[in-house]
Motif scaffolding. Structure first.
Motif, PDB file in Angstrom:
ATOM      1  N   GLY A  16       0.826  -1.209   0.000  1.00  0.00           N
ATOM      2  CA  GLY A  16       0.000   0.000   0.000  1.00  0.00           C
ATOM      3  C   GLY A  16       0.855   1.251   0.000  1.00  0.00           C
ATOM      4  O   GLY A  16       0.613   2.193  -0.771  1.00  0.00           O
ATOM      5  N   GLU A  25      -3.200   3.604  -6.872  1.00  0.00           N
ATOM      6  CA  GLU A  25      -4.149   2.867  -6.028  1.00  0.00           C
ATOM      7  C   GLU A  25      -3.403   1.765  -5.286  1.00  0.00           C
ATOM      8  O   GLU A  25      -2.436   1.205  -5.814  1.00  0.00           O
ATOM      9  N   ARG A  26      -3.913   1.370  -4.108  1.00  0.00           N
ATOM     10  CA  ARG A  26      -3.255   0.321  -3.327  1.00  0.00           C
ATOM     11  C   ARG A  26      -3.073  -0.976  -4.139  1.00  0.00           C
ATOM     12  O   ARG A  26      -2.065  -1.658  -4.030  1.00  0.00           O
ATOM     13  N   LEU A  27      -4.076  -1.269  -4.975  1.00  0.00           N
ATOM     14  CA  LEU A  27      -4.032  -2.509  -5.745  1.00  0.00           C
ATOM     15  C   LEU A  27      -2.811  -2.579  -6.674  1.00  0.00           C
ATOM     16  O   LEU A  27      -2.275  -3.663  -6.927  1.00  0.00           O
ATOM     17  N   HIS A  30      -0.131  -4.150  -4.798  1.00  0.00           N
ATOM     18  CA  HIS A  30      -0.281  -5.612  -4.708  1.00  0.00           C
ATOM     19  C   HIS A  30       0.155  -6.258  -6.025  1.00  0.00           C
ATOM     20  O   HIS A  30       0.806  -7.294  -6.023  1.00  0.00           O
ATOM     21  N   ASN A  61      -7.021  -9.372   7.531  1.00  0.00           N
ATOM     22  CA  ASN A  61      -7.145  -8.631   6.268  1.00  0.00           C
ATOM     23  C   ASN A  61      -8.568  -8.684   5.694  1.00  0.00           C
ATOM     24  O   ASN A  61      -8.918  -7.882   4.825  1.00  0.00           O
ATOM     25  N   ARG A  64     -10.449  -5.377   5.612  1.00  0.00           N
ATOM     26  CA  ARG A  64     -10.118  -4.285   4.672  1.00  0.00           C
ATOM     27  C   ARG A  64     -11.333  -3.956   3.803  1.00  0.00           C
ATOM     28  O   ARG A  64     -12.289  -4.747   3.740  1.00  0.00           O
ATOM     29  N   SER A  67     -13.519  -3.665  -1.808  1.00  0.00           N
ATOM     30  CA  SER A  67     -12.924  -3.528  -3.145  1.00  0.00           C
ATOM     31  C   SER A  67     -11.469  -4.019  -3.144  1.00  0.00           C
ATOM     32  O   SER A  67     -11.023  -4.661  -4.096  1.00  0.00           O
ATOM     33  N   GLU A  68     -10.742  -3.730  -2.054  1.00  0.00           N
ATOM     34  CA  GLU A  68      -9.349  -4.194  -1.990  1.00  0.00           C
ATOM     35  C   GLU A  68      -9.300  -5.722  -1.867  1.00  0.00           C
ATOM     36  O   GLU A  68      -8.482  -6.388  -2.512  1.00  0.00           O
ATOM     37  N   GLY A  71     -10.081  -7.278  -5.225  1.00  0.00           N
ATOM     38  CA  GLY A  71      -8.931  -7.069  -6.112  1.00  0.00           C
ATOM     39  C   GLY A  71      -7.808  -8.043  -5.798  1.00  0.00           C
ATOM     40  O   GLY A  71      -7.216  -8.643  -6.701  1.00  0.00           O
ATOM     41  N   LEU A  72      -7.550  -8.207  -4.499  1.00  0.00           N
ATOM     42  CA  LEU A  72      -6.481  -9.126  -4.076  1.00  0.00           C
ATOM     43  C   LEU A  72      -6.794 -10.565  -4.468  1.00  0.00           C
ATOM     44  O   LEU A  72      -5.920 -11.297  -4.934  1.00  0.00           O
TER      45      LEU A  72
END
Ligand code: IPE
Ligand code: IPE
Ligand code: MG
Length: 242
Positions: A16, A25-27, A30, A61, A64, A67-68, A71-72
């Motif tokens: 992140g 974006e955080r994704l 990842h 996790n 969270r 959406s995250e 995505g993960l």
């Protein structure tokens, strides 16, 4: 390199912050982290490490943003599909550990697929910890023990031993980690392998996971090689003086 650890584990942290530092974006962090997973897997295979375990998603996790999480999970499905060749080329056996009941059927199926197709590979064992927590693991093992006693003629007052508990942990058959690396500067265990890390050597680095490369891994191994593991004994006992 001397004193190669048999089992290295990594808490892959800092995705992140890596993304935020680039205005992404955080994704995106990842996604970038997948390249580091590839590099670490190759390094471990090339250097004769027996087991490489990676903490990819903790029980906590799940808290969270949705959406995250989605995505993960998609990223993991893609990574399993795309990394098949790297795993086969490096003779790597894939395993996943954690509470699979919380994962989507698609992901669980992909995991079973890759576990089956790499099951005969005799090189590095790569273990991904997914939807995992150390406390979950221990509680799960205790519940399995109770379940076993209920189904047997043995009495309920049989004492629990370390060995019987270990055989019921999700890591049964996997040696305890010799070295645990955590990236991104955080110095905590975050409910990871609580039982298994009883005598693990810890190595913390400020490098963010998406930046972690083979030279960073080598630095951790060099540090490990200089450590003296005493297991409660004196340094003299370990060095066989007297
Ligand atoms: C680690 O990176 C990856 C997972 C926990 C899934 P983070 O997402 O925790 O990154 P930071 O700690 O926010 O930088
Ligand atoms: C730990 O990272 C879990 C994984 C790397 C998968 P976190 O970033 O979630 O840990 P905390 O909550 O900051 O301790
Ligand atoms: Mg983090």
């Amino acid at each position: 390199m001397s004193k190669i650890p048999k089992h290295v584990s990594i808490i892959m942290d800092g995705n992140g912050r890596w993304a935020r530092g680039r205005g992404l974006e955080r994704l995106a962090g990842h996604k970038a982290g997948v390249e580091s997973v590839r590099a670490a897997t190759e390094f471990a295979a090339e250097n004769g490490i027996g087991y490489l375990s990676l903490f990819a998603f903790s029980e906590e996790n799940w808290n969270r943003p949705q959406s995250e999480i989605s995505g993960l999970m998609e990223l993991m499905i893609d990574a399993i599909i795309n990394e098949r060749t790297t795993l086969m080329d490096n003779n790597v056996r894939f395993r996943a550990v954690g509470d699979m009941s919380r994962l989507s059927k698609t992901l669980v199926d992909k995991i079973s697929d890759i576990e089956a197709s790499t099951s005969l590979n005799g090189g590095l064992v790569l273990i991904i910890f997914l939807s995992y927590s150390g406390r979950w693991d221990i509680i799960n093992a205790v519940n399995k023990y109770i379940e076993k006693l209920r189904g047997s003629v043995a009495s309920m007052d049989q004492p629990v031993t370390a060995e019987c508990l270990e055989n019921l942990l999700s890591t049964a058959g996997i040696p305890d980690p010799d070295l645990l690396i955590r990236t991104s500067g955080e110095q905590r265990i975050s409910n990871y392998m609580l039982w298994q890390c009883a005598y693990t050597e810890f190595y913390f680095t400020d490098v963010l996971w998406p930046d972690f490369r083979k030279n960073d891994f080598k630095r951790a191994l060099d540090t490990y090689a200089d450590r003296e593991r005493r297991y409660g004994k004196t340094g003299d006992q370990i060095n066989k003086i007297n």
